[in-house]
Every structure is written in structure tokens, then in C-alpha cells.
Write a protein that holds these residues in place. Structure first.
Motif: not given
Length: 877
Positions: A96-120
Motif C-alpha cells: 500500500v505504501r509503495w502504490n501510494a508513493l508511485a501514484m503521487v510521483v507518477r502524477a508529478n513526473r507527468a504534470h509537475p503542477e499537480l501536487g500531492g502528498h507522500i509524507a503524511s
């Protein structure tokens, strides 16, 4: 100058002072143990109270009772056996941790303005996973910490409730298959239950939700908890930084007063806000413990993982505890961001006794010392204790590390909240830290990982959720449809507020709908004439009425009852709105459609708690918000801060809010009846904002054929075949418009049609819709255009709100248009004086009409009506 460490350290010794006579202390403790053993805990509590009273009488300084030592509240000896498979749960959590991380990083690699949070989520993952695996029943209500939404999506992906395509469109919703940034029921109506993205609203809403659950039970509308205590729970996950919001603390005493043991707060104490430490120079855990304990909550500290048990057991002199108490949160953050070697040198090596305590531990052993919020065994113990606690709400203060497992690029770092784009090396470190079966290529490509439906992990996950009744979060969109009776208003002289009370009384008496009506007030029932309902349906109280009210011999005495229907919230607009929100979403949260009416001073609605009203919109709430004593000139005498001239403008910005400003009783009756039918019969996801006034005047019968126009926003109230002028009025100002029409005809032979505008906002929405159809090549006519396209002459519109409200329809008119309103600050005076001041009385409306039709008559009109043209406009005075 006193050193800060000495101050913090002295706080420890106030709780655990050095022992001057250990033998005598042991004798006292042994005697106390014998008392508990032979006479029980209640007797021990009684004697402790007597000792405290005696100590106060002897002026003996008492120890602080609202803070406990900086360690877990549940001792190892009292810890229940963990019932799950730790190895499998650890693997599920890692996926679950990995997929959550991958989801946010994927989105921001494609569109850096999208944002999102990993640390919380990284800090809270274990807190959620233990809940999902062992505690969150399918009918529980869970307020998720909004920045942890990626983790909730990631788990739903494993459960088969979300697709990989949806995860790959995180924060990319407009195509119709993406996932919202946070918990938004409006955007994901079958998934999220509650919006919590606005900090602080989750806690206060959770409290009033738990209370509303009891309200339904006590009124026989929901099943009560079983004797075994197997009741539905309200769980609220909050960040420690979020506790700074006033709404986070606003309802704490209510939860205790009502004995809401169906409520559990979990405060994720990772010690960091978005920018830095929550309490860098202090201790947020100790501060929150004092606040919650002082409010009467059951407080459970979940600070240290199982690895610390042996250290505490060997710490006979309390030096470890002393070191923990003298460490401020800013230092704890540094320890979170560094390794075992650093922690050994800077934390443990301060005292020889501590150095000796860890002598057999390697740097890696120290690095593996977990905080309590990352240890499923300790989390389970805390949740188990909270779920079985009786008589009080429980808060769990769970200590974690922000960005847990994110290594040097995230864990405990000041900027970790904004961390969204780790490099490949950091991603590989994350994979290795959680032992994920991913190749370097998988990591580089940020591939989502699913072990397959037949894997041990998925079989375990599915079995755990089945044992708890099903998946969560899950939102119900429909409930039973309830028939709404026809409503009518009397034609006698009275205020629209009293008309509203009569309509409410009619609804309460209805055989089917009546018990589902929820009247809500914030300590203004008598102001709005609702005291007539005190005896009729009673005021809800969790304990009934334990006293004889002062006015018991009066007909309308203050009657509290356990099955009372009115929610009298006291002086808290935020609390009353939270209560309304719980009732307005009951169809979804409890499967029980309710029809709440919250009446309040209109100025304290959208202006004061507009954020909560937006949350209601997001929640797809169904109910009536009633702005009483509304308008800037209708509320005579009160003055600037009480007079509302803008709520209808704010209401116009909320897409699913239907806002009306009726003048006559029949208008109000038609609107309430239609609104109730739309919400509880047709089950439309809309809510209503109505403004009513405390000005008494006669109410005529409804003109023939007026109902459709009332609901659409305007209708022709007074027609004159010779009219070359159109006068529009809303709310009580319609009567000034009618008076202006008389002046114009009597004094100047100018004839006008008079239109009643019940909703400028509904007219604007309709106009926007027609405008768009035409823009895209279609044909459409708005209701405003249909009403006025054949009407001759200028249009003059007046309301008791700022001119921007009547200006809402300006784009849809071809006639010359003049709007009059109440821009500026309010004043204390009579209604007549206020309307003259704001230039919305009959005389000023008449002058505005003459200026638009016969400008040569204006000077004479000013003299006749005694209007000083040299005065500054009201918004500049």
C-alpha cells in the motif's frame, strides 16, 4: 537566565520527583495495593478523592493531574494479544505504501503542477492498516486525514474497488476517471463519506456526528448499542498541526458532556506541520494530553514501539523517562531525520546511566527503535482499549515520524510535506526498506504492484474486511423516499419568521415526515419564535431533564427530554452547523433520511461559517439553512456586525445551494414544500438557504399561477396594462417597491409593473444555462428573458442586500437596468431610517425610476421627498 532544558526537565520531576525515602514510599504503595486487592478500585478512588480534598484543605501543593509520564498509557502487562498475522500485514502495508508513493510521483513526473502528498500517509500508514484489518467496521464512520488520501486509494486498488487506470489519473479528474486530491464526496459520491480537506472541520464534524448518532438512537430512529458494546464508532484521524485550528478543539467539552464513547480521535503526532515543527520548543503530546484530559476525554498515549519495552523495564531510576521529558519536539524531529549513530551520540550518551542502558545495542538496533504509531502491536492495544472504553470519548496520541521510511530524502525533514519527486536512488531505498518484490526497472518506471487475487496477502486482506462487514470508505447515495405534505401560510399580519415557525410546526405534525424533521438553533430559539416547539417536541438531551426548569409553570416551558427533537446547541454557530451537516447527510451516513432546519442570524451564516457550508455542499447535504432576522435594514436597532447584506451573494457561489429571499408567506410555503420534496422525495443532492425577517406586515393570498415563478425566481405580482416601467423587489424590500409604484402613479402619473423576485441566484443560474446553450449553437430562453423580453421600459431592482445581488441578472436583460442595494456598513436605527440611509426605501426607488424614465423630474422629486443629493453614498459614509 534559566536554561530551557531545565524548564522542560522540571516538568518531568513534577510528575516523577526524586524519592527522598524509598522505603516509606514502598510501604505506602504496598498498602494501597492491598486496599485495591481487598476492597476494590471504587474504594481506592474514594480514598484518593478524600486525600486530595484533605491535601487542599492543608494547602499542600498538588501534582499536575492532567499530564502523565512521556510513555505509553497501556503497560506491557496489560497489552492484549495481537490477533493478526504480523508478517502478512507488514507485506500488505508495504505494498500500500509503495502504490501510494508511485501514484503521487507518477502524477508529478507527468504534470509537475499537480501536487500531492507522500509524507503524511507514510507517517500514518500503520495507524490506518491496523484499523482496516481489525477495527473499522463497514458501518463505522471514518474521518480520514486528508493528506493521507493516496494511501486510502492504494488500499482500495488492492481491494479491487479502484482500477490501475484510476490510480494513474490521480488529481486528473476532468476526464471522468481520475481521483480527487482529498476526501471529496461530491467528486467521488460512492467512495468518500466526509470532506476533511479544510483543516479543523473533520474533528468538529466527527464530534457532532457521534452525538447525532446518539440522537437517532435515543429517538428510536437507529438501533442502540448492544450490551456487549458492539456499537458503531466514529473514528477521526487528525494531524497534530491540525489541532491548532479552533474548530479542532471547539467541541471537546460537548463530547464529554454527552458521554460519547462511540467517538475515537487518533491524533497523528509526527511533530511536524507543513513548514516545520508543531511545537519545536515544547511537546505537542503533553500539551494535547492536558487539553483533552482537561475537557474530560480518556487519553491514551501511543508513543513507543515494542522495541522500547526492554529499555523501560531496565530503567529502574527513571533516567530514560527524564531524558524523554527534557527533549523538545524540535530535537525529536532531528532524531527522526538522522541515524542510530547520531541518536546514540546526542540522545543516549547525555547521561552515563543511559549509555549503560543501551550498551548492548548496535547503531542499527537504535535506528530500528520504532515510535508507537509504527508498531501494529502497540496500535492494536490502543485501539482495543479505546473501542472498549465506556462513558467518555477517547483520544489516542500516536507518535510517528513524518515521512517514515522515506530515508534521507524525506523522513523527518523540514520540507518533507512538499516532497513529491524522489530520484531513482531514493525510490530503490524505499523498496529495500520495505522489502518490496520490485526490480530496478519496476522502480524506475514506478509500476504499481498487485500481488494477485490468489496471493496470501490479498486473501488475508479480503478475509479481514469480510469479518468486519465489508469495505471502507464507502458512501450510500440513496435512502428511503418520504412523502412531503402540502404546506400553507396564513394571511394575517406577521413576520416571515413566524410563517416559517408555522410551516415547521405543520411538518412536525405530519405522520410520516414529522419525526424526521430536525429543528436546530444556536441559542436563539426565543428570538425566532421557536419556543412554541419546546413543549410540542422537546429539546434533545442525552440525560433527559434532571432539574425543574424555572419556567415550569408556563405553557411553553423549557422542556428537555432524552427523545427531544430540537437540537439547542448553545452559542456556537460552528457547532450548530456541524449538527445540521450530520442531520443533512444522515440519509447516507445512517440510512435514515432526515430534514434538518437550522435557523440563525443570517449574518452569522455564510460570513462566519462559510467553510462549513462549503463542506456541506461537498457532502451532498440535504436540508434547510434559514437566515433569520435577515437583510441589512430589516433587523432594526442591532447595527453593523449583526446586519447581513452579503449572504445571498455568498450563497450564489455554491453550485448545489438553492437560495431564496421571499417576501410573503405563500412564497415561503411554496419554496419549503418544493424543497422538501426535492430533497426527501426525489432525493436530489441540493440544500436550501432561505432568508426570513422579523418585520410584521400583512400576507396576501397567492396570486393565481404564481407558484412556478416563485420557484424559478420571479413572477409578476402587480400588473398594469399601461406600464412603461418594471419594478423588481425581493424579500421585505418588495413592499418598498410596491409603495414606490404607488408614489410614481400618484405623484407623477408613471405606471409600473411590480415583480416579486424570490431568488436572484436561481435566475442567474437559469440565465447562465440558456446563455451557454446559445453560445454552443442551440436555442434557449432564460426565465428572466421570458418574463421581461416583452416588458416595456427600464427595469429597477431593489433588495436588502448589496447591489451585486440584483446585479446577478444584469447580463440577461436587454432593457436599461438599475440596481439598488445596501452596500456599506450597517447602522443602528429604525427600519424606515435604515432604508432611507441605504436608499432602498420607496422614495429612493421612485427617484431611481424617474431618473430612468423622466430625468427632468428628478430635481422636483428630490425636493418633494426631502432627499439630500449632496450626501455621500451610503458605502462611503
Amino acid at each position: 537566565m534559566t536554561d530551557l532544558a531545565d524548564i522542560v526537565s522540571s516538568a518531568f520531576w513534577r510528575v516523577n520527583p526524586p524519592d527522598a525515602d524509598p522505603i516509606e514510599t514502598r510501604e505506602w504503595l504496598e498498602a494501597f495495593d492491598a486496599l485495591v486487592e481487598t476492597e476494590g478500585r471504587e474504594r481506592a478512588t474514594f480514598l484518593l478523592r478524600k486525600l486530595l480534598d484533605h491535601a487542599r484543605a492543608r494547602r499542600v501543593p498538588l501534582p499536575p493531574v492532567l499530564n502523565t509520564p512521556y510513555k505509553n498509557s497501556i503497560a506491557l502487562a496489560h497489552q492484549p494479544q495481537f490477533p493478526g498475522n504480523l508478517e502478512l500485514e507488514s507485506r500488505i502495508s508495504a505494498i500500500v505504501r509503495w502504490n501510494a508513493l508511485a501514484m503521487v510521483v507518477r502524477a508529478n513526473r507527468a504534470h509537475p503542477e499537480l501536487g500531492g502528498h507522500i509524507a503524511s500517509y507514510a507517517s500514518a500508514a500503520d495507524l490506518f492498516e491496523v484499523g482496516f484489518n481489525h477495527f473499522f467496521r463497514s458501518d463505522d464512520l471514518v474521518y480520514f486525514q486528508p493528506h493521507s488520501a493516496p494511501g486510502v486509494y492504494s488500499r482500495a486498488f488492492l481491494e479491487g474497488r479502484l482500477s490501475e487506470d484510476q490510480l494513474n489519473h490521480y488529481r486528473q479528474e476532468t476526464g471522468g476517471k481520475g481521483l480527487s486530491s482529498y476526501c471529496h464526496p461530491y467528486l467521488m459520491p460512492e467512495f468518500w463519506q466526509f470532506p476533511t480537506g479544510s483543516m479543523g472541520l473533520g474533528p468538529i464534524n466527527a464530534i457532532y456526528q457521534a452525538r447525532f448518532m446518539r440522537y437517532l438512537e435515543n429517538r428510536g430512529l437507529a438501533q442502540k448499542a448492544s450490551p456487549e458494546g458492539n456499537s458503531r464508532k466514529v473514528w477521526c484521524f487528525i494531524g497534530d498541526g491540525e489541532m491548532d485550528e479552533p474548530e479542532s478543539l471547539a467541541g471537546l467539552s460537548l463530547a464529554t458532556r454527552e458521554g460519547l464513547d462511540n467517538l475515537i480521535f487518533v491524533v497523528n503526532c509526527n511533530l511536524q506541520r507543513l513548514d516545520g515543527p508543531v511545537r519545536g520548543n515544547g511537546s505537542i503530546v503533553q500539551e494535547l494530553e492536558g487539553l483533552f484530559a482537561g475537557a474530560g476525554w480518556n487519553v491514551l498515549k501511543l508513543l513507543w514501539g515494542s522495541d522500547w519495552d526492554a529499555l523501560f523495564a531496565r530503567d529502574e531510576d527513571g533516567v530514560l523517562l527524564k531524558r524523554l521529558h527534557e527533549t523538545v519536539d524540535g530535537e525529536f524531529q532531528t532524531y527522526a531525520a538522522t541515524d542510530g549513530r547520531f541518536n546514540r551520540e546526542h540522545f543516549f550518551n547525555k547521561y552515563p546511566e543511559l549509555r549503560e542502558l543501551i550498551a548492548g545495542m548496535s547503531d542499527d538496533d537504535i535506528d530500528r527503535l520504532r515510535r508507537g504509531g509504527h508498531d501494529p502491536v502497540k496500535i492494536y492495544a490502543a485501539y482495543h482499549a479505546a473501542a472498549h472504553y465506556k462513558g467518555q470519548p477517547t483520544v489516542i496520541l500516536a507518535k510517528t515520524k513524518k515521512g517514515y521510511g522515506m530515508g534521507n530524502w524525506g523522513q523527518g525533514r523540514m520540507g518533507t510535506h512538499q516532497q513529491k519527486k524522489p530520484d531513482d536512488e531514493a525510490l530503490r531505498e524505499f523498496r529495500d526498506r520495505f522489502a518490496l518484490p520490485l526490480s530496478d526497472e519496476d522502480v524506475a518506471q514506478l509500476r504499481f504492484y498487485h500481488p494477485g487475487p490468489d496471493s496470501p496477502e490479498l486473501k488475508y486482506l479480503v478475509a479481514r474486511r469480510e469479518s468486519l462487514g465489508g469495505y471502507l470508505p464507502r458512501r450510500v447515495t440513496k435512502a428511503e423516499s418520504i412523502a412531503v405534505p402540502s404546506l400553507s401560510a396564513s394571511e394575517r399580519s406577521q413576520s416571515t419568521t413566524m410563517v416559517f415557525v408555522q410551516l415547521l410546526s405543520q411538518l412536525l405534525k405530519d405522520e410520516k415526515l414529522g419525526r424526521r424533521v430536525v429543528p436546530i438553533v444556536a441559542d436563539e430559539a426565543r428570538t425566532f419564535g421557536l419556543q412554541t416547539l419546546f413543549r410540542q417536541v422537546g429539546i434533545y438531551s442525552a440525560v433527559g431533564q434532571l432539574y425543574e426548569p424555572e419556567d415550569h409553570d408556563e405553557l411553553l416551558y423549557y422542556r428537555e427530554a432524552k427523545d427531544g427533537q430540537i437540537l439547542e446547541e448553545g452559542i456556537t454557530e460552528a457547532g450548530a452547523l456541524s449538527s445540521w451537516l450530520a442531520a443533512a447527510t444522515s440519509y447516507s451516513s445512517h440510512g435514515e433520511p432526515m430534514l434538518p432546519f437550522y435557523i440563525y442570524y443570517s449574518i452569522f451564516g455564510f460570513q462566519r461559517v462559510g467553510d462549513l457550508i462549503w463542506a456541506a455542499a461537498d457532502s451532498r447535504a440535504r436540508g434547510f439553512l434559514v437566515g433569520g432576522t435577515a437583510g441589512r435594514t430589516t433587523l432594526a436597532g442591532e447595527g453593523l456586525q449583526h446586519q447581513d447584506g452579503s449572504s445571498h451573494l455568498a450563497a450564489a457561489t455554491i453550485p448545489n445551494c438553492r437560495a431564496y429571499d421571499p417576501c410573503f408567506g405563500y412564497e415561503l410555503a411554496a419554496i419549503v414544500e418544493d424543497g422538501a420534496r426535492r430533497m426527501v422525495e426525489a432525493q436530489e443532492d441540493v440544500f436550501y438557504y432561505l432568508t426570513v425577517a422579523n418585520e410584521n406586515y400583512p400576507h396576501p393570498a397567492m396570486p393565481e399561477g404564481a407558484r412556478p415563478g416563485i420557484l424559478k425566481g420571479m413572477y409578476l405580482y402587480q400588473k398594469n396594462e399601461k406600464a412603461k416601467l418594471q419594478l423588481l423587489g425581493s424579500g421585505p424590500i418588495l413592499r418598498e417597491v410596491l409603495a414606490a409604484a404607488e408614489l410614481l402613479e400618484k405623484d407623477w402619473k408613471v405606471v409600473a409593473n411590480v415583480w416579486s423576485v424570490t431568488s436572484f441566484t436561481e435566475l442567474r443560474r437559469d440565465g447562465m444555462k440558456a446563455e451557454r446553450v446559445r453560445r454552443l449553437g442551440g436555442k434557449a430562453t432564460s426565465w428572466v428573458e421570458e418574463c421581461l423580453q416583452k416588458a416595456e421600459g427600464p427595469v429597477i431592482a431593489a433588495s436588502d442586500y448589496v447591489r451585486a445581488v440584483p446585479d446577478l441578472i444584469r447580463p440577461y436583460l436587454s432593457n436599461p437596468y438599475v440596481s439598488l442595494g445596501t452596500d456599506g456598513f450597517g447602522r443602528s436605527d429604525t427600519r424606515a431610517a435604515l432604508r432611507a440611509f441605504f436608499e432602498v426605501d420607496a422614495r429612493h426607488i421612485a427617484v431611481a425610476a424617474l431618473a430612468a424614465t423622466h430625468p427632468g423630474l428628478v430635481r422636483e422629486a428630490l425636493l418633494r421627498y426631502g432627499i439630500d443629493q449632496a450626501l455621500l453614498p451610503p458605502w462611503e459614509r
